[in-house]
Design a protein around this motif. Sequence first.
Motif, mmCIF file in Angstrom:
data_model
loop_
_atom_site.group_PDB
_atom_site.id
_atom_site.type_symbol
_atom_site.label_atom_id
_atom_site.label_comp_id
_atom_site.label_asym_id
_atom_site.label_seq_id
_atom_site.Cartn_x
_atom_site.Cartn_y
_atom_site.Cartn_z
ATOM 1 N N CYS A 34 -6.053 7.930 1.293
ATOM 2 C CA CYS A 34 -6.877 6.767 1.658
ATOM 3 C C CYS A 34 -6.025 5.498 1.754
ATOM 4 N N TRP B 60 -3.145 1.443 9.144
ATOM 5 C CA TRP B 60 -4.038 0.539 9.882
ATOM 6 C C TRP B 60 -3.500 -0.893 9.842
ATOM 7 N N GLU B 61 -3.035 -1.322 8.681
ATOM 8 C CA GLU B 61 -2.527 -2.688 8.538
ATOM 9 C C GLU B 61 -1.216 -2.890 9.293
ATOM 10 N N LEU C 255 0.828 -1.209 0.000
ATOM 11 C CA LEU C 255 0.000 0.000 0.000
ATOM 12 C C LEU C 255 0.865 1.262 0.000
ATOM 13 N N ALA D 33 -5.019 3.202 5.093
ATOM 14 C CA ALA D 33 -5.160 1.743 5.130
ATOM 15 C C ALA D 33 -3.833 1.066 5.450
#
Length: 195
Positions: free
Chosen positions: A77, A84-85, A36, A81
């Motif tokens: 965005c 968060w991961e 990401l 993410a």
Amino acid sequence: MTVSVQRHGHRVEIVQKADLVPGSIGWKARLLATGLFTTCIFLAAVSALLFGKLVAGGVPAAETWVGMIVMVPAVPCLAAAAFWEISAARPCRITISPAEIAVHYGSPLPRPFRIARRPAGLLKAEVYHRTHRNHASSRSHGSYNITLKSRIPYVRCGGRLIGPMDEPDAKALAAAMNAVLRPDQAGTARVERVC
């Protein structure tokens, strides 16, 4: 996985570090977060190149603005993410005091939170499995009944979830928290993989 417990006067600090071996939740989270972050960098570079071409007059404005409308919002965005991961692969710090339980992750997301301990000792930590299901639907050329399930362990305390983490890690963290929250019942919980 390592769960370390340190006492600092009236408060206790529990640090949970995930195993980063292939197949573990921490390892998968680190790989996904790396992908990401790489995508974020690529999209930001393409957006900068498009904007530079627009300023130089090399690319029509319509194509540039359509591309920028998609890519510029995608960068924050995807970065959110990724943060968060990566929290599943970073150490989680839990501070237990007589008044509250404070949970701090090793990344900016998810946000740290606090659980109030009104009557001290009434809270209990337990392993909780969140089940994710994906039900298949019928197609025009036939039907199939496939249900994809995944059970991801968390530690639940005071209505809040801490995790995700692997099963032995969740059991060890719940046992370490219960040893502090309920010292009279500390001998009844079996602690696994606590260092």
